[in-house]
Design an enzyme around this catalytic site. Structure first.
Site, PDB file in Angstrom:
ATOM      1  N   GLY A  97     -35.648   3.445   1.320  1.00 48.63           N
ATOM      2  CA  GLY A  97     -34.881   2.433   0.354  1.00 48.63           C
ATOM      3  C   GLY A  97     -34.295   1.190   0.916  1.00 48.63           C
ATOM      4  N   CYS A 106     -19.107   1.545   8.259  1.00 55.81           N
ATOM      5  CA  CYS A 106     -19.416   2.396   9.481  1.00 55.81           C
ATOM      6  C   CYS A 106     -20.602   2.170  10.054  1.00 55.81           C
ATOM      7  CB  CYS A 106     -19.024   3.758   9.012  1.00 55.81           C
ATOM      8  SG  CYS A 106     -17.449   4.332   8.409  1.00 55.81           S
ATOM      9  N   LYS A 160       0.856  -1.182  -0.013  1.00 56.66           N
ATOM     10  CA  LYS A 160      -0.002   0.071   0.051  1.00 56.66           C
ATOM     11  C   LYS A 160       0.900   1.204   0.102  1.00 56.66           C
ATOM     12  CE  LYS A 160      -3.871   0.030   2.632  1.00 56.66           C
ATOM     13  NZ  LYS A 160      -4.968  -0.045   3.902  1.00 56.66           N
ATOM     14  N   LYS A 164     -21.703  -1.539  11.616  1.00 57.34           N
ATOM     15  CA  LYS A 164     -20.770  -2.196  12.566  1.00 57.34           C
ATOM     16  C   LYS A 164     -20.594  -1.262  13.823  1.00 57.34           C
ATOM     17  CE  LYS A 164     -16.314   0.021  12.114  1.00 57.34           C
ATOM     18  NZ  LYS A 164     -15.732   1.212  13.201  1.00 57.34           N
TER      19      LYS A 164
END
Ligand code: UGA
Length: 439
Positions: free
Chosen positions: A259, A266, A39, A269
């Protein structure tokens, strides 16, 4: 010119990558750290591992200026930084509601032994209340500089898709601090943002603000989706209901879109972790309503599947289903707990031939759910479909021409899982249009 503190950002996921690039943009020298060398290599090349409008440009500009650099070395980070922002994730523990804070502990364990001078460590992750106090004690115990190393808690409220805007123009800044020095350092760091409302408080309040904010947002969404269930039972229209509610300024229209409900890394959890922590503190009764918020949210996914099944005659076997959307929301390639993919997988497991299209989340979806079918265009996904499902409201889908799309499908059946299309236009083009919470 900002006070020339040197900043580190520990963890370069969504939050960390955004924070690092934005702080460099404000003029600070910033060193980003991650334990994932791959990364870091990509970030150093100016490549973002995530889709976030405007962020890659910021990353590249600040890499080029030399203000932003990356490393995998905690020793280097400790030597460099006056202020260390901790931006690692706190995912849900496997098979439990509680949050896994082990990445936070790993950062403190790795960094603290090198902290041999005065500095401030600032937690930004979403955590169970009480975490900051525990980490503050640990820092002082492990750091050679002892109590010259302080901790502050500064929760982050950015939304994916608006991460840069939310970081550079936040609607508020919350600081949980235990000293005037920590408050001053953070006020200096955020001074270049201008006049932003600031709440300076203690650790537990700062930690709770974040949990409470996400719990409130989730509750607002599930409230309108609960109304959608009642609308379905009474032939009322939840979209008009929501519109009418929104004119009441005390209620407001934001986060009142009915909907398929909330997903992502986020809200789901965080409400579960919040309930788990309240239980540990003996305050579980206070948050039992969040269990219902979660349940309402999950029922929308089941209702979506039922509506689609009804349109194809009661069974998915032998049916072709075109799915528009894989990301948990538009303008993001994030598929964590994506309602769209959850629905797609359920239908596929019930015998449907599912083909998914998403403008940016396709690769992530393919990797996570290789058994689903995928297409590189809307037309590819809906070709020969018995029913089309709109599950993420990308602008590309909202602007679709119903007549043109009608040429590609076998039967003009559509379920609008995000209440994003104009029902009349689609019905006028010969579509059997169904939506969640509407007749
Ligand atoms: C959320 C919060 O909005 C941020 O303030 C917070 O900082 C962030 O979590 C976090 O904790 O880091 P995010 O997960 O990026 O941000 O996404 P939201 O924009 O909140 O959307 C969450 C879900 O709710 C999406 O699946 C979206 O489709 C759904 N939603 C949103 C609705 O179903 N109806 C609405 O009216 C609004």
């Amino acid at each position: 010119m900002p006070v020339p503190y040197r900043l580190t950002v520990l963890g370069t996921g969504y939050l960390g990558a955004t924070h690092a690039a934005c702080m460099a943009e404000l003029g600070f020298e910033v060193l980003g750290l991650d334990v994932d060398a791959g990364k870091i290599e990509r970030l150093m090349r100016g490549e973002l591992p995530i889709h976030e409008p405007g962020l890659e440009e910021l990353l590249r500009r600040n890499l080029a200026s030399g203000r932003l650099r990356f490393t995998t070395s905690y020793q280097e980070a400790a030597e460099f930084g006056d202020v260390h922002f901790v931006c690692v994730g706190t995912p849900q523990k496997k098979g439990e509601y509680a949050a896994d804070v082990s990445y936070l502990d790993a950062v403190v364990d790795s960094l603290a032994p090198y902290l041999d001078r005065e500095c401030l460590v600032v937690g930004k992750s979403t955590v169970p209340v009480g975490t900051a106090e525990r980490l503050a004690e640990k820092l002082v115990r492990l750091a050679p500089a002892g109590s010259q190393v302080e901790l502050a808690w500064n929760p982050e409220f950015l939304r994916e898709g608006f991460a840069v805007q939310d970081t550079l123009k936040p609607d508020r800044i919350v600081l949980g601090v235990t000293s005037e020095r920590a408050e001053k350092v953070l006020r200096d760091v955020y001074a270049p943002l201008g006049d932003i409302p600031m709440v300076v408080t203690d650790y537990p309040t700062a930690e709770l603000v974040k949990s409470a904010a996400n719990a409130f947002l989730a509750t607002k969404i599930s409230f309108i989706n609960a109304m959608a269930e009642v609308c379905e039972a009474s032939h009322a229209d939840v979209k008009q209901l929501s519109l009418a509610l929104s004119f009441d300024e005390r209620i407001g229209g934001k986060f009142l879109n009915p909907g398929l409900g909330f997903g992502g890394g986020c809200l789901p959890k965080d409400i579960r972790a919040f309930m788990a922590r309240a239980g540990e503190l003996g305050a579980d009764q206070a948050l039992t309503f969040l269990r219902e918020v979660d349940a309402i949210n999950m029922r929308r996914r089941a209702r979506m599947v039922d509506l689609a099944r009804g349109l194809v005659g009661g069974s998915f076997h032998g049916c072709t289903v075109g799915v528009l959307g894989a990301a948990f929301k538009p303008n993001s390639d994030d598929i964590r707990d994506s309602p769209a993919l959850d629905v797609a997988v359920t239908i596929s497991q019930s015998g449907g031939r599912v083909t998914v299209y998403d403008p940016v989340a396709l690769d992530n979806a393919r990797r996570a759910h290789p058994s689903l079918g995928y297409a590189d265009s809307v037309t590819g996904a809906v070709s020969g479909a018995d029913v089309v499902l709109l599950l993420t409201e990308w602008q590309e889908f909202v602007l679709l021409d119903p007549e043109e799309l009608g040429q590609a499908v076998r039967t003009r059946n559509i379920v609008d899982g995000r209440n994003a299309l104009d029902a009349e236009t689609w019905r006028a083009a010969g579509w059997n249009y169904r939506a969640l919470g509407r007749p």
